[in-house]
Design a protein around this motif. Structure first.
Motif, PDB file in Angstrom:
ATOM      1  N   UNK A   1       0.829  -1.202   0.000  1.00  0.00           N
ATOM      2  CA  UNK A   1       0.000   0.000   0.000  1.00  0.00           C
ATOM      3  C   UNK A   1       0.867   1.256   0.000  1.00  0.00           C
ATOM      4  N   UNK A   2       0.484   2.213  -0.807  1.00  0.00           N
ATOM      5  CA  UNK A   2       1.312   3.419  -0.902  1.00  0.00           C
ATOM      6  C   UNK A   2       0.892   4.435   0.141  1.00  0.00           C
ATOM      7  N   UNK A   3       1.872   4.900   0.924  1.00  0.00           N
ATOM      8  CA  UNK A   3       1.594   5.863   1.983  1.00  0.00           C
ATOM      9  C   UNK A   3       1.782   7.287   1.464  1.00  0.00           C
ATOM     10  N   UNK A   4       2.910   7.496   0.801  1.00  0.00           N
ATOM     11  CA  UNK A   4       3.232   8.843   0.333  1.00  0.00           C
ATOM     12  C   UNK A   4       3.778   8.771  -1.085  1.00  0.00           C
ATOM     13  N   UNK A   5       3.594   9.881  -1.787  1.00  0.00           N
ATOM     14  CA  UNK A   5       3.985   9.883  -3.186  1.00  0.00           C
ATOM     15  C   UNK A   5       4.498  11.248  -3.611  1.00  0.00           C
ATOM     16  N   UNK A   6       5.472  11.233  -4.517  1.00  0.00           N
ATOM     17  CA  UNK A   6       5.940  12.485  -5.116  1.00  0.00           C
ATOM     18  C   UNK A   6       5.816  12.322  -6.626  1.00  0.00           C
ATOM     19  N   UNK A   7       5.082  13.248  -7.272  1.00  0.00           N
ATOM     20  CA  UNK A   7       4.859  13.108  -8.715  1.00  0.00           C
ATOM     21  C   UNK A   7       5.387  14.316  -9.456  1.00  0.00           C
ATOM     22  N   UNK A   8       6.266  14.090 -10.400  1.00  0.00           N
ATOM     23  CA  UNK A   8       6.803  15.145 -11.274  1.00  0.00           C
ATOM     24  C   UNK A   8       7.283  16.362 -10.496  1.00  0.00           C
ATOM     25  N   UNK A   9       8.100  16.103  -9.509  1.00  0.00           N
ATOM     26  CA  UNK A   9       8.529  17.187  -8.619  1.00  0.00           C
ATOM     27  C   UNK A   9       9.684  17.974  -9.224  1.00  0.00           C
ATOM     28  N   UNK A  10       9.479  19.289  -9.308  1.00  0.00           N
ATOM     29  CA  UNK A  10      10.569  20.202  -9.652  1.00  0.00           C
ATOM     30  C   UNK A  10      10.623  21.278  -8.591  1.00  0.00           C
ATOM     31  N   UNK A  11      11.821  21.555  -8.095  1.00  0.00           N
ATOM     32  CA  UNK A  11      11.970  22.588  -7.064  1.00  0.00           C
ATOM     33  C   UNK A  11      13.034  23.580  -7.497  1.00  0.00           C
ATOM     34  N   UNK A  12      12.725  24.856  -7.299  1.00  0.00           N
ATOM     35  CA  UNK A  12      13.725  25.896  -7.562  1.00  0.00           C
ATOM     36  C   UNK A  12      13.957  26.716  -6.300  1.00  0.00           C
ATOM     37  N   UNK A  13      15.197  27.099  -6.077  1.00  0.00           N
ATOM     38  CA  UNK A  13      15.501  28.179  -5.120  1.00  0.00           C
ATOM     39  C   UNK A  13      15.958  29.345  -5.973  1.00  0.00           C
TER      40      UNK A  13
END
Lengths: 399, 250
Positions: free
Chosen positions: B1-13
Motif C-alpha cells: 500500500x502506498x503511503x506517500x507519493x511524489x509526482x513530477x517534482x521540480x523545485x527551484x531556489x
C-alpha cells in the motif's frame, strides 16, 4: 633578526599590560576619591567649619537639637518657652548684627574689639542665641556652646529635607531625591519595556530583512544622540504636551522625565533584546515549527524563553541607563526637592542634583561633601544593577 | 500500500533548479533511505513532506506531493496543521531547553491539549516507543539538556512520535552521535517501522544498507535510482549508483 622580534614582542606585551593596569587603577582611583570625599560628610557637625552656636550661661536652655536650632533661626520658634526655657523672646544674633548693638568706635577701626564685644553681648542678653565664627570669640568666652549632633547615615538617607545652604544648620536629607530617581526610572521603564520589547521582537522575528536593515540604524542612531538634545526635545515637546494633557500648572514633572528617559533607554533595551532573540538556534525554531507550532507559538514558547536572560539583562541595563542619566532629566523634571507622590508633580533626581549644585558648592565644604555622598548612593545603585546582570548571566550559563 | 507519493517534482531556489522531475512512492510501514552526495537535493526532497521548505523565501515547487492521497500543497491545507501530522527528526539533537516531559508534550500543547491525563499517557507512550522510558522515567522533570546526546536524539524522536505522525522524516538523525548511540537509533528505527512509515536521509551507506527496505539515490537534483535496498547495493541498474555505492565518488 630573531632577537629583535623578541624585544618587540616584550615591548608590546608591556604596553598591553600597562594599558590594562592604568584602566583598572583609574576605576579604583575614581571609587576611592568618591568615597573619600563623600564619607567626610558623616561624623562631622552639620555646622559650617569653625562656626559655633552659643547661648548665655544664664539661659536655662543649655541643650538644643538640630531641628530646634533650625526652627529658631527660621523664626518658627520665637520664644524660649517653646524649647523648655523661660517665657522670653529669642534674640537671633549673627556676626553682622554686631553693628546694631555697638558703634564702630566701640568695635575699633579694625574690629579689634569684636571678640570682647561678642562676649559682652552674650552676657548682657540672656535671651540671645549666637551664631558666629569661633575665631572671633575671646579666650574665656562667657557663653554656653550648644552641641549639635553629627549627621548620621540614616539622617542623610531618610531625611526629608534638602536645604544644603541654609544657615546655620543645613539639611542634607536625600530621601526626596532617592524617591524622585526611582519614580522617574520606574516611569521610564513602564514606558520603555513594552515598547522596546515589542520593537525588538518585531525586528528579530517579524520584519523582513529590508525593514530590519532600515530600523536597526535608526535605533542605533537613537543611542548616539547627545543627552542634552533629548533634554531640548523634552523641554520643547514633551513638557508642554504633558502640561496640556493633564491641565497642569507646570509640565516639568516626573512623567515628562520618564518619557524622555524611556526614549533614551529604548536603544539599550532594543539592541540587547534583539541580539538575544537572534541567538535562539535555528534548529530549535525548526523543531517547534515541525511539530506544528505556529510562528507565534514558536515565538512565545521557544524563542522568548530561550532569550529570557538576555531580555532581563536588556531591561536591567535599561534601568542603569535611566538611573544615571543627568542632563535630560535635569532639564525636564522641574527639580523640586520634595517627595513626589504622583507622576504629575516635579521631582529631582540624584544625578541632576549633583550636576546642578556642584558648581555652587564651595570646595571641601559640607555641601560639597554631601554631593559626593549623593554620588556614592548613585554608584551603589549602579553597582547593584551590574551585579544583578552578572548574576543573571551566570545563572544562564549554568543551565 | 502506498503511503506517500511524489509526482513530477521540480523545485527551484530562485534560479537554482534543486530537484528535477522526481517521481517516487513510499510504501506503508517501510523505511526508505535517501542517499547521495552533499547538495544533491535529498534533504530538500525530505522537507517537501512537512513543507519546511516554505520557510525559505525564494522556494518554488511544481508537482504533486501526497500523503494518504492528500495533496499537501493544496490551498485547503493549513501548514501548521499539516506539520502536526508529520514527524521530523533533525541532524543534531535539538531538544527544547525545557524538561524531558515538556519536550515530549510540546506537540500536544501547541495543539491546545493541556489535559494532564492525556499528556501523561502520551508522554509515557512516546518515550516507550522511542526506547527512552526506562532511562528517564524517574527524571521526567529534569532538563532535557542534561541527558546525553544519544538520549537527546531519542527524546527528539519521542517528541515527534507524540503527535502520532502519519509519516516520520529523519534528516541524518545519527550523524552527530557516537557508534553506540547510533546503533540504538538504528534499532529504534527498525522497531518503529512496525507502526510508521519512515523516510531517512543518510550519508552513511552502511547505515542505509542496515536499516532501510528501499533506497533512493539522488545525484545533482535528480533521482537516479530507487529500488529495494538489497538490489541497490548488490546489483544497481545505473552505473552512477554503482560508482557511488562502491565509493568511487561521493
Amino acid at each position: 633578526m630573531k632577537k629583535y622580534r623578541k624585544v618587540i614582542e616584550k615591548f608590546i606585551e608591556g604596553v598591553l599590560f600597562s594599558s590594562s593596569t592604568i584602566t583598572s587603577l583609574t576605576v579604583i582611583l575614581i571609587i576611592v576619591f568618591l568615597f573619600r570625599e563623600g564619607i567626610g560628610l558623616f561624623h562631622s557637625s552639620p555646622i559650617e567649619k569653625n562656626f559655633v552656636i552659643s547661648v548665655s550661661k544664664q539661659n536655662p536652655v543649655q541643650q538644643l537639637n538640630a531641628n530646634q536650632v533650625k526652627a529658631i533661626f527660621n523664626q518658627d520658634i520665637t520664644n524660649w518657652s517653646a524649647v523648655g526655657g523661660a517665657n522670653d523672646s529669642i534674640i537671633l544674633f549673627t556676626t553682622n548684627d554686631i553693628t546694631n548693638y555697638y558703634s564702630e568706635e566701640e568695635l575699633g577701626p579694625n574690629l579689634e574689639n569684636l571678640p570682647q564685644k561678642l562676649n559682652d553681648f552674650i552676657v548682657a542678653n540672656p535671651g540671645a542665641i549666637m551664631y558666629v565664627s569661633g575665631k572671633n570669640l575671646p579666650k574665656g568666652f562667657n557663653g554656653h556652646f550648644i552641641k549639635i549632633k553629627d549627621i548620621s547615615v540614616s539622617d542623610f538617607i531618610f531625611g526629608k529635607y534638602w536645604y544644603p545652604t541654609s544657615d546655620p544648620i543645613p539639611s542634607y536629607g536625600i530621601w526626596p531625591m532617592i524617591i524622585g530617581t526611582l519614580l522617574v526610572t520606574l516611569g521610564a521603564l513602564l514606558f520603555a519595556i513594552p515598547l522596546g520589547l515589542a520593537t525588538a521582537i518585531y525586528m528579530a522575528e517579524v520584519a523582513d530583512m529590508r525593514i530590519r536593515n532600515l530600523l536597526k540604524p535608526v535605533v542605533e542612531l537613537l543611542a548616539g544622540i547627545p543627552s542634552v538634545v533629548y533634554g531640548f526635545f523634552g523641554l520643547i515637546v514633551i513638557v508642554p504636551l504633558v502640561q496640556q494633557m493633564f491641565n497642569l500648572v507646570v509640565g516639568e514633572t516626573v512623567l515628562a522625565g520618564s518619557i524622555v528617559l524611556g526614549i533614551m533607554a529604548l536603544p539599550t533595551i532594543i539592541t540587547i533584546t534583539e541580539d538575544s532573540l537572534r541567538t535562539t538556534p535555528k534548529s530549535l525554531k525548526e523543531a517547534s515549527l515541525a511539530l506544528g507550532a505556529t510562528r507565534w507559538q514558536t515565538l512565545v514558547r521557544v524563542v522568548i524563553p530561550y532569550a529570557k536572560s538576555g531580555i532581563s539583562t536588556a531591561i536591567i541595563l535599561g534601568i542603569g541607563r535611566a538611573i544615571g542619566e543627568t542632563m535630560a532629566v535635569l532639564m525636564v523634571t522641574g527639580n523640586a526637592s520634595n517627595i513626589p507622590h504622583s507622576f504629575l508633580v516635579p521631582a529631582r533626581t540624584i544625578p541632576a542634583t549633583i550636576a546642578a549644585e556642584l558648581g555652587e558648592a564651595s570646595y571641601g565644604g559640607m555641601h560639597f561633601k554631601a554631593l559626593f555622598a549623593l554620588g556614592i548612593v548613585l554608584f551603589l545603585f549602579t553597582i547593584i544593577i551590574n551585579f544583578t546582570v552578572e548574576f543573571i548571566k551566570n545563572k544562564q550559563r549554568r543551565t | 500500500m502506498i503511503k506517500a507519493e511524489a509526482k513530477n517534482i521540480n523545485v527551484w531556489y530562485g534560479d537554482f533548479h534543486a530537484l528535477k522531475n522526481i517521481n517516487m512512492s513510499f510504501n506503508t510501514n517501510s523505511v526508505t533511505a535517501l542517499i547521495g552526495p552533499s547538495g544533491c537535493g535529498k534533504s530538500t526532497f525530505l522537507r517537501l513532506f512537512n513543507r519546511m521548505n516554505d520557510l525559505i523565501s525564494n522556494f518554488r515547487l511544481e508537482g504533486l506531493i501526497t500523503v494518504d492521497e492528500q495533496n499537501l500543497y493544496s490551498k485547503e491545507v493549513k501548514i501548521d496543521e499539516l506539520r502536526k501530522s508529520i514527524g521530523m527528526v533533525f541532524q543534531k539533537p535539538n531538544p527544547f531547553p525545557k524538561s524531558i516531559y515538556e519536550n515530549v508534550a510540546y506537540g500536544l500543547r501547541v495543539n491546545g491539549i493541556n489535559d494532564r491525563r492525556t499528556l501523561d499517557e502520551t508522554v509515557e507512550r512516546s518515550l516507550r516507543q522511542a526506547a527512552l522510558w526506562d532511562e528517564v522515567k524517574d527524571n521526567l522533570k529534569k532538563s532535557a539538556m542534561s541527558i546525553s546526546g544519544g538520549q537527546q536524539q531519542r527524546l527528539c524522536i519521542a517528541r515527534a512520535l507524540a503527535v502520532e505522525p502519519r509519516l516520520i522524516l529523519m534528516d541524518e538523525p545519527a550523524s552527530a552521535l557516537d557508534p553506540i548511540s547510533t546503533a540504538k537509533i538504528e534499532e529504534l528505527i527498525f522497531e518503529l517501522k512496525k507502526s510508521f512509515t519512515i523516510l531517512i536521509v543518510t550519508h552513511n551507506l552502511q547505515q542505509a544498507g542496515r536499516i532501510s527496505d528501499y533506497t533512493g539515490f539522488f545525484y545533482m537534483g535528480e533521482m537516479i535510482e530507487h529500488d529495494a535496498t538489497q538490489k541497490m547495493f548488490l546489483n544497481p541498474s545505473n552505473e552512477r549508483t554503482q560508482n557511488y555505492i562502491t565509493g568511487r565518488f561521493g
